[in-house]
Design a protein around this motif. Structure first.
Motif, PDB file in Angstrom:
ATOM      1  N   CYS A  96     -30.497  -4.009  19.744  1.00  0.00           N
ATOM      2  CA  CYS A  96     -30.037  -4.266  18.477  1.00  0.00           C
ATOM      3  C   CYS A  96     -30.095  -3.405  17.304  1.00  0.00           C
ATOM      4  O   CYS A  96     -28.817  -3.255  16.355  1.00  0.00           O
ATOM      5  N   TYR A  97     -29.885  -2.323  17.354  1.00  0.00           N
ATOM      6  CA  TYR A  97     -29.732  -1.299  17.237  1.00  0.00           C
ATOM      7  C   TYR A  97     -28.263  -0.579  17.249  1.00  0.00           C
ATOM      8  O   TYR A  97     -27.616  -0.409  16.195  1.00  0.00           O
ATOM      9  N   LEU A  98     -27.961  -0.316  18.395  1.00  0.00           N
ATOM     10  CA  LEU A  98     -25.925  -0.703  18.700  1.00  0.00           C
ATOM     11  C   LEU A  98     -25.429  -0.980  17.760  1.00  0.00           C
ATOM     12  O   LEU A  98     -24.430  -0.157  17.602  1.00  0.00           O
ATOM     13  N   HIS A  99     -26.287  -3.037  17.867  1.00  0.00           N
ATOM     14  CA  HIS A  99     -24.855  -3.536  17.163  1.00  0.00           C
ATOM     15  C   HIS A  99     -25.145  -3.364  15.681  1.00  0.00           C
ATOM     16  O   HIS A  99     -24.032  -3.397  15.859  1.00  0.00           O
ATOM     17  N   LEU A 100     -26.155  -3.365  15.647  1.00  0.00           N
ATOM     18  CA  LEU A 100     -26.091  -2.846  13.658  1.00  0.00           C
ATOM     19  C   LEU A 100     -25.600  -1.303  13.410  1.00  0.00           C
ATOM     20  O   LEU A 100     -24.624  -1.391  12.105  1.00  0.00           O
ATOM     21  N   SER A 101     -25.346  -0.298  14.035  1.00  0.00           N
ATOM     22  CA  SER A 101     -24.901   0.589  14.191  1.00  0.00           C
ATOM     23  C   SER A 101     -23.032  -0.171  14.128  1.00  0.00           C
ATOM     24  O   SER A 101     -22.796   0.848  13.493  1.00  0.00           O
ATOM     25  N   GLN A 102     -22.543   0.079  14.842  1.00  0.00           N
ATOM     26  CA  GLN A 102     -21.523  -0.533  15.454  1.00  0.00           C
ATOM     27  C   GLN A 102     -20.730  -1.669  14.805  1.00  0.00           C
ATOM     28  O   GLN A 102     -19.925  -1.504  13.520  1.00  0.00           O
ATOM     29  N   LEU A 103     -21.371  -2.587  13.804  1.00  0.00           N
ATOM     30  CA  LEU A 103     -21.524  -2.981  12.312  1.00  0.00           C
ATOM     31  C   LEU A 103     -20.727  -3.071  11.419  1.00  0.00           C
ATOM     32  O   LEU A 103     -20.076  -2.393  10.120  1.00  0.00           O
ATOM     33  N   PHE A 104     -21.992  -1.112  11.365  1.00  0.00           N
ATOM     34  CA  PHE A 104     -21.989  -0.926   9.826  1.00  0.00           C
ATOM     35  C   PHE A 104     -20.871  -0.060   9.651  1.00  0.00           C
ATOM     36  O   PHE A 104     -19.811   0.500   9.025  1.00  0.00           O
ATOM     37  N   SER A 105     -20.083   1.095  11.303  1.00  0.00           N
ATOM     38  CA  SER A 105     -19.350   1.154  11.107  1.00  0.00           C
ATOM     39  C   SER A 105     -17.808   1.124  11.451  1.00  0.00           C
ATOM     40  O   SER A 105     -16.946   1.869  10.204  1.00  0.00           O
ATOM     41  N   THR A 106     -17.894  -0.045  12.209  1.00  0.00           N
ATOM     42  CA  THR A 106     -16.336  -1.086  11.704  1.00  0.00           C
ATOM     43  C   THR A 106     -16.194  -1.674  10.004  1.00  0.00           C
ATOM     44  O   THR A 106     -14.915  -1.042   9.749  1.00  0.00           O
ATOM     45  N   CYS A 107     -17.339  -1.863   9.776  1.00  0.00           N
ATOM     46  CA  CYS A 107     -17.090  -2.174   8.488  1.00  0.00           C
ATOM     47  C   CYS A 107     -16.605  -1.397   7.287  1.00  0.00           C
ATOM     48  O   CYS A 107     -15.979  -1.560   6.727  1.00  0.00           O
ATOM     49  N   VAL A 108     -17.548  -0.032   7.875  1.00  0.00           N
ATOM     50  CA  VAL A 108     -16.986   1.139   6.486  1.00  0.00           C
ATOM     51  C   VAL A 108     -15.706   1.500   7.192  1.00  0.00           C
ATOM     52  O   VAL A 108     -15.089   1.476   5.885  1.00  0.00           O
ATOM     53  N   ASN A 120      -2.813  -0.656   8.183  1.00  0.00           N
ATOM     54  CA  ASN A 120      -3.142  -2.019   8.508  1.00  0.00           C
ATOM     55  C   ASN A 120      -3.196  -2.162   9.777  1.00  0.00           C
ATOM     56  O   ASN A 120      -4.362  -3.080  10.538  1.00  0.00           O
ATOM     57  N   TRP A 121      -2.679  -1.517  10.833  1.00  0.00           N
ATOM     58  CA  TRP A 121      -2.353  -1.640  12.800  1.00  0.00           C
ATOM     59  C   TRP A 121      -4.145  -1.543  12.786  1.00  0.00           C
ATOM     60  O   TRP A 121      -4.865  -2.080  13.437  1.00  0.00           O
ATOM     61  N   SER A 122      -5.016  -0.296  12.047  1.00  0.00           N
ATOM     62  CA  SER A 122      -5.843   0.340  12.548  1.00  0.00           C
ATOM     63  C   SER A 122      -7.161  -0.643  11.781  1.00  0.00           C
ATOM     64  O   SER A 122      -8.301  -0.746  12.294  1.00  0.00           O
ATOM     65  N   MET A 123      -6.960  -1.124  10.334  1.00  0.00           N
ATOM     66  CA  MET A 123      -7.917  -2.083  10.362  1.00  0.00           C
ATOM     67  C   MET A 123      -8.145  -3.737  10.660  1.00  0.00           C
ATOM     68  O   MET A 123      -9.030  -4.047  10.745  1.00  0.00           O
ATOM     69  N   VAL A 159     -11.524  -7.034  14.142  1.00  0.00           N
ATOM     70  CA  VAL A 159     -11.514  -7.353  14.851  1.00  0.00           C
ATOM     71  C   VAL A 159     -12.759  -6.560  15.771  1.00  0.00           C
ATOM     72  O   VAL A 159     -14.453  -7.925  16.619  1.00  0.00           O
ATOM     73  N   CYS A 160     -12.960  -5.202  15.937  1.00  0.00           N
ATOM     74  CA  CYS A 160     -14.343  -5.692  17.021  1.00  0.00           C
ATOM     75  C   CYS A 160     -15.611  -5.677  16.039  1.00  0.00           C
ATOM     76  O   CYS A 160     -16.632  -6.184  16.602  1.00  0.00           O
ATOM     77  N   PHE A 161     -15.596  -5.697  13.944  1.00  0.00           N
ATOM     78  CA  PHE A 161     -16.377  -6.171  13.717  1.00  0.00           C
ATOM     79  C   PHE A 161     -16.584  -7.577  13.641  1.00  0.00           C
ATOM     80  O   PHE A 161     -17.973  -8.039  14.269  1.00  0.00           O
TER      81      PHE A 161
END
Length: 312
Positions: A2-14, A31-34, A39-41
């Motif tokens: 759960c903590y890993l997924h929250l960290s991944q969501l936060f990092s990719t969203c920022v 645009n390509w990186s976005m 997609v990862c988020f």
């Protein structure tokens, strides 16, 4: 998890939000990186919701392989976005708030890469303790992930159709990337669902033939791409300074010569991966594993044991 997924969501969203807020300064690479971070988020969010609802208990073996496969892809995607975005875009931006945002987005992309890699290691350790072997944790599975990932990056750079539409030989190169990508992706899907056991012939022999065909096709693609883009006799530009587009291009975007060189390097990398894949399956067939398709499969036995353990 759960903590890993929250960290991944936060990092990719920022990372996504910082680049999206740059307006016209995003550039094509931005645009390509976005798109990669987005997609990862989204996929991580879907996986997190599914893990909470736990419908995967009806097919734990498939969900095990799918989760680990996605985690490996996500770590590679964020890593490539971090490297390409910083090398081809960030360093050319003028000093100011936009450059600071781009640097911060790269940093959060690197953080997301670390969290995805940690999840992959965590899942491998977890499944090893339960004597479960996921496909992407095997050598051929990792090779297939690398083959499809590198091909996906090549497709991203080929989004500019001006690189190949003017020459039939270059169009053939693009066709080669597509032809080789489909069997590699199909092999991953077959192993995720354990459907390779339903093939009419031995799976190792099937993989060997596909790998050999992919090596031959990639050799032709690397040769033609290099000749028509970097040989003067075929209208290419052997040096970056000889390409007028690189001299007059905007400093925060890649010119055609850079794109051509990147595709050539990625083609060579994928060729080496396919050669390693071919050597692995040639060894499997030579030692007699090609005739063991009807023998009990340890991965299949693990799937059966997992199914029985979660059944009421």
């Amino acid at each position: 998890m759960c903590y890993l997924h929250l960290s991944q969501l936060f990092s990719t969203c920022v990372a996504f939000s910082l680049v999206a807020n740059m307006g016209i300064w995003r550039g094509a690479i931005g645009n390509w990186s976005m798109s990669f971070w987005c997609v990862c988020f989204v996929v991580t969010l879907i996986i997190s919701i599914v893990n909470l609802c736990k419908p995967w208990k009806h097919s734990p073996f498939f969900w095990c392989n799918f989760s680990v496969t996605y985690t490996c892809y996500a770590s590679l995607i964020c890593l490539s976005a971090s490297i390409i975005y910083s090398i081809t875009f960030v360093q050319f931006l003028p000093y100011g708030p936009y450059r600071d945002r781009a640097i911060a987005a790269t940093a959060f992309s690197c953080i997301a890469t670390v969290f995805y890699a940690l999840e992959a290691v965590f899942l491998k350790t977890w499944y090893d303790l339960d004597d479960v072997t996921c496909y992407v944790h095997t050598f051929p599975g990792l090779l297939k992930v690398m083959e499809t990932f590198v091909a996906g990056v090549i497709f991203a750079f080929l989004s500019n159709t001006s690189l190949y539409l003017h020459q039939p030989a270059l169009e053939w190169c693009v066709a080669v990337y597509s032809i080789c990508f489909i069997p590699a992706a199909l092999a991953i899907l077959l192993n995720l669902g354990k459907w390779q056991l339903r093939l009419p012939g031995p799976f190792p022999l099937f993989q060997l033939v596909l790998s050999l065909l992919s090596v031959v096709l990639y050799v032709s693609a690397l040769t033609l791409w290099s000749l028509y883009h970097f040989n003067e006799e075929f209208g290419g530009h052997p040096q970056r300074s000889s390409d007028i587009g690189c001299i007059n291009a905007l400093t925060y975007d890649m010119c055609f010569w850079d794109l051509r060189l990147t595709v050539a390097i990625l083609t060579a990398i994928n060729l080496l991966i396919y050669v390693a894949d071919m050597a692995y399956w040639a060894r499997q067939v030579s030692v007699g594993t090609g005739g063991q398709s009807s023998a009990p499969d340890p991965l299949h036995s693990q799937a059966v044991s997992l199914q029985s353990s979660v059944s009421p």
